[in-house]
Scaffold this motif. Structure first.
Motif, PDB file in Angstrom:
ATOM      1  N   VAL A 183       8.907 -31.918 -17.208  1.00 17.13           N
ATOM      2  CA  VAL A 183       9.440 -33.169 -17.027  1.00 17.13           C
ATOM      3  C   VAL A 183      10.220 -32.884 -15.154  1.00 17.13           C
ATOM      4  N   ALA A 184      10.893 -31.698 -15.368  1.00 21.11           N
ATOM      5  CA  ALA A 184      11.412 -31.713 -14.133  1.00 21.11           C
ATOM      6  C   ALA A 184      10.630 -31.783 -12.775  1.00 21.11           C
ATOM      7  N   VAL A 185       9.193 -31.413 -13.087  1.00 23.74           N
ATOM      8  CA  VAL A 185       8.219 -31.509 -11.790  1.00 23.74           C
ATOM      9  C   VAL A 185       7.963 -33.059 -11.641  1.00 23.74           C
ATOM     10  N   TYR A 186       7.862 -34.001 -12.749  1.00 27.51           N
ATOM     11  CA  TYR A 186       7.740 -35.204 -12.572  1.00 27.51           C
ATOM     12  C   TYR A 186       8.974 -35.854 -12.038  1.00 27.51           C
ATOM     13  N   VAL A 187       9.979 -35.655 -12.399  1.00 24.96           N
ATOM     14  CA  VAL A 187      11.300 -36.225 -11.918  1.00 24.96           C
ATOM     15  C   VAL A 187      11.390 -35.757 -10.241  1.00 24.96           C
ATOM     16  N   ALA A 188      11.072 -34.484  -9.913  1.00 23.85           N
ATOM     17  CA  ALA A 188      11.087 -34.038  -8.374  1.00 23.85           C
ATOM     18  C   ALA A 188      10.141 -34.904  -7.500  1.00 23.85           C
ATOM     19  N   LEU A 189       9.020 -35.328  -8.222  1.00 24.29           N
ATOM     20  CA  LEU A 189       8.399 -36.289  -7.225  1.00 24.29           C
ATOM     21  C   LEU A 189       8.438 -37.431  -6.996  1.00 24.29           C
ATOM     22  N   GLY A 190       8.967 -38.104  -8.243  1.00 23.28           N
ATOM     23  CA  GLY A 190       9.880 -39.637  -7.889  1.00 23.28           C
ATOM     24  C   GLY A 190      11.076 -39.627  -7.142  1.00 23.28           C
ATOM     25  N   PHE A 191      11.767 -38.509  -7.276  1.00 21.20           N
ATOM     26  CA  PHE A 191      13.225 -38.389  -6.527  1.00 21.20           C
ATOM     27  C   PHE A 191      12.855 -38.138  -5.088  1.00 21.20           C
ATOM     28  N   THR A 192      11.809 -37.274  -4.796  1.00 21.03           N
ATOM     29  CA  THR A 192      11.376 -37.130  -3.286  1.00 21.03           C
ATOM     30  C   THR A 192      11.150 -38.530  -2.711  1.00 21.03           C
ATOM     31  N   PHE A 226      10.341 -49.230  -6.204  1.00 21.44           N
ATOM     32  CA  PHE A 226      10.144 -49.922  -7.516  1.00 21.44           C
ATOM     33  C   PHE A 226       9.313 -48.784  -8.276  1.00 21.44           C
ATOM     34  N   VAL A 227       8.208 -48.462  -7.932  1.00 28.24           N
ATOM     35  CA  VAL A 227       7.283 -47.471  -8.629  1.00 28.24           C
ATOM     36  C   VAL A 227       7.781 -46.147  -8.807  1.00 28.24           C
ATOM     37  N   ALA A 228       8.656 -45.648  -7.866  1.00 23.02           N
ATOM     38  CA  ALA A 228       9.345 -44.227  -8.017  1.00 23.02           C
ATOM     39  C   ALA A 228      10.368 -44.392  -9.226  1.00 23.02           C
ATOM     40  N   SER A 229      10.915 -45.498  -8.958  1.00 18.00           N
ATOM     41  CA  SER A 229      12.123 -45.513  -9.963  1.00 18.00           C
ATOM     42  C   SER A 229      11.471 -45.774 -11.513  1.00 18.00           C
ATOM     43  N   ALA A 230      10.458 -46.412 -11.596  1.00 14.51           N
ATOM     44  CA  ALA A 230       9.712 -46.581 -13.051  1.00 14.51           C
ATOM     45  C   ALA A 230       9.193 -45.144 -13.395  1.00 14.51           C
ATOM     46  N   PHE A 231       8.510 -44.333 -12.442  1.00 18.67           N
ATOM     47  CA  PHE A 231       8.061 -43.136 -12.633  1.00 18.67           C
ATOM     48  C   PHE A 231       9.077 -42.019 -13.092  1.00 18.67           C
ATOM     49  N   LEU A 232      10.274 -42.108 -12.703  1.00 14.50           N
ATOM     50  CA  LEU A 232      11.546 -41.366 -12.887  1.00 14.50           C
ATOM     51  C   LEU A 232      11.936 -41.738 -14.515  1.00 14.50           C
ATOM     52  N   VAL A 233      12.113 -43.202 -14.914  1.00 13.98           N
ATOM     53  CA  VAL A 233      12.616 -43.324 -15.919  1.00 13.98           C
ATOM     54  C   VAL A 233      11.478 -43.070 -16.988  1.00 13.98           C
ATOM     55  N   GLY A 234      10.096 -43.298 -16.602  1.00  9.47           N
ATOM     56  CA  GLY A 234       9.082 -42.967 -17.782  1.00  9.47           C
ATOM     57  C   GLY A 234       9.112 -41.719 -17.969  1.00  9.47           C
ATOM     58  N   ALA A 235       9.275 -40.917 -16.904  1.00  8.26           N
ATOM     59  CA  ALA A 235       9.120 -39.222 -17.272  1.00  8.26           C
ATOM     60  C   ALA A 235      10.215 -38.785 -18.496  1.00  8.26           C
ATOM     61  N   VAL A 236      11.515 -39.260 -18.122  1.00  5.50           N
ATOM     62  CA  VAL A 236      12.636 -38.859 -18.653  1.00  5.50           C
ATOM     63  C   VAL A 236      12.601 -39.526 -20.164  1.00  5.50           C
ATOM     64  N   VAL A 237      12.234 -40.932 -20.152  1.00  4.16           N
ATOM     65  CA  VAL A 237      12.317 -41.285 -21.654  1.00  4.16           C
ATOM     66  C   VAL A 237      11.377 -40.795 -22.676  1.00  4.16           C
ATOM     67  N   SER A 238      10.216 -40.301 -21.924  1.00  2.00           N
ATOM     68  CA  SER A 238       9.437 -39.773 -22.810  1.00  2.00           C
ATOM     69  C   SER A 238       9.835 -38.656 -23.517  1.00  2.00           C
TER      70      SER A 238
END
Length: 318
Positions: A183-192, A226-238
């Protein structure tokens, strides 16, 4: 330092008292303190930092994109869409190996992105984004996602129903270090991506026309954020289910301390959001002794009154 101190204190607190120094420096075998700290509490604490950081930074970005102080993933229905996408993936993927770190985040991301686009489209009235219409669309989307989750919960078998409750109530219950790292990897991508767009988000805060005259590709920046925010939320909600209001409260408090420059606001919100959720989860673990509260309940109790305050403040301005 604040993050490190919070990690140490949170790892020391819980229904079963532990000696943190003994857990770290004591023997590696037959050490109950070490087992509790490193196998039960530390993965959960690290997950809280990642989830809280992602929710708070995406909330800061959504508030900048929409120029709406009430915007945040939970209220706009993004978390609900992510939870619905994740649950559908769980029901179809079943016991597929690796689904929890591959298919579930992707399913939740698809749900979050679909909810974001739907709410944004519904929020446009006569060619302009209307803040309160957007807010109402988010509430409706959230309610619809919740109803569909309850429907799926009703038709699921008893084992699936137990796991579905997790998505509705929000929890940071013990996850493996591997899941936390994924999850940290997914979050790092969206946060970048959000960090890269932070200067353009500052221009968007002046208005679309002003941002265009400053050389900003308004539609590209908005779509990317928008896409980055949705990616962050999707990764952590999962992995955590729906945890509300972190993305609303934290950016507002950080904005008071650091100002509205998104180049500083977004990373500071990430750190503050992680620490906030860490302590909310610690409170959920210790407030009722051996009985643990869902962390989503704690954040809702703290964030609900803050949302009402913001709503009344914005109403008096219009």
């Amino acid at each position: 330092m604040l993050v490190l101190a919070s990690v140490v204190l949170a790892a020391s607190l819980g229904p079963v008292p532990v000696d943190f120094v003994h857990a770290v420096l004591g023997p590696a075998t037959d050490n109950l303190d070490r087992t509790i700290v490193f196998r039960a509490r530390l993965p959960r604490i690290l997950l809280g930092l990642v989830v809280g950081g992602a929710l708070a930074s995406s909330g800061a970005a959504l508030q900048a994109i929409l120029r709406n102080p009430l915007a945040e993933p939970h209220i706009l229905g993004v978390s609900g869409g992510a939870a619905l996408g994740g649950v559908v993936t769980v029901l179809f993927a079943g016991a597929t190996p690796g689904a929890e770190w591959s298919l579930q985040p992707l399913g939740a991301f698809a749900g979050a992105l679909a909810a974001t686009l739907l709410v944004y489209r519904l929020g446009i009235v006569r060619g302009r984004l209307h803040p309160y219409t957007l807010l109402l669309a988010g509430v409706v989307c959230n309610a619809l996602a919740g109803a569909l989750l309850l429907f799926l919960n009703a038709i699921a078998d008893v084992y699936q129903a137990q796991s579905l409750l997790f998505w509705l109530m929000g929890s940071l219950a013990v996850q493996s270090y591997g899941i936390v790292a994924a999850v940290a990897v997914y979050v790092a991508l969206g946060f970048t991506v959000l960090l890269r767009e932070a200067p353009a988000l500052n221009c968007l805060s002046l208005g679309d026309d002003e941002a265009f005259h400053l050389g900003v590709d308004v539609h590209r920046v908005r779509r990317s954020a928008f896409v980055a925010s949705a990616f962050l939320v999707g990764a952590v909600v999962s992995v955590s289910g729906m945890i509300g209001f972190v993305g609303l409260v934290v950016p507002h408090i950080v904005r008071i301390l650091t100002g509205a420059d998104n180049r500083l606001l977004i990373p500071a919100s990430f750190l503050a959001g992680g620490v906030t959720l860490l302590w909310a989860d610690t409170g959920a673990r210790v407030l009722l002794g051996a009985t643990e509260l869902p962390v989503g309940v704690v954040t809702a109790l703290l964030g609900g009154p803050f949302f009402v305050y913001l709503l009344r403040r914005e109403s008096t301005r219009t």
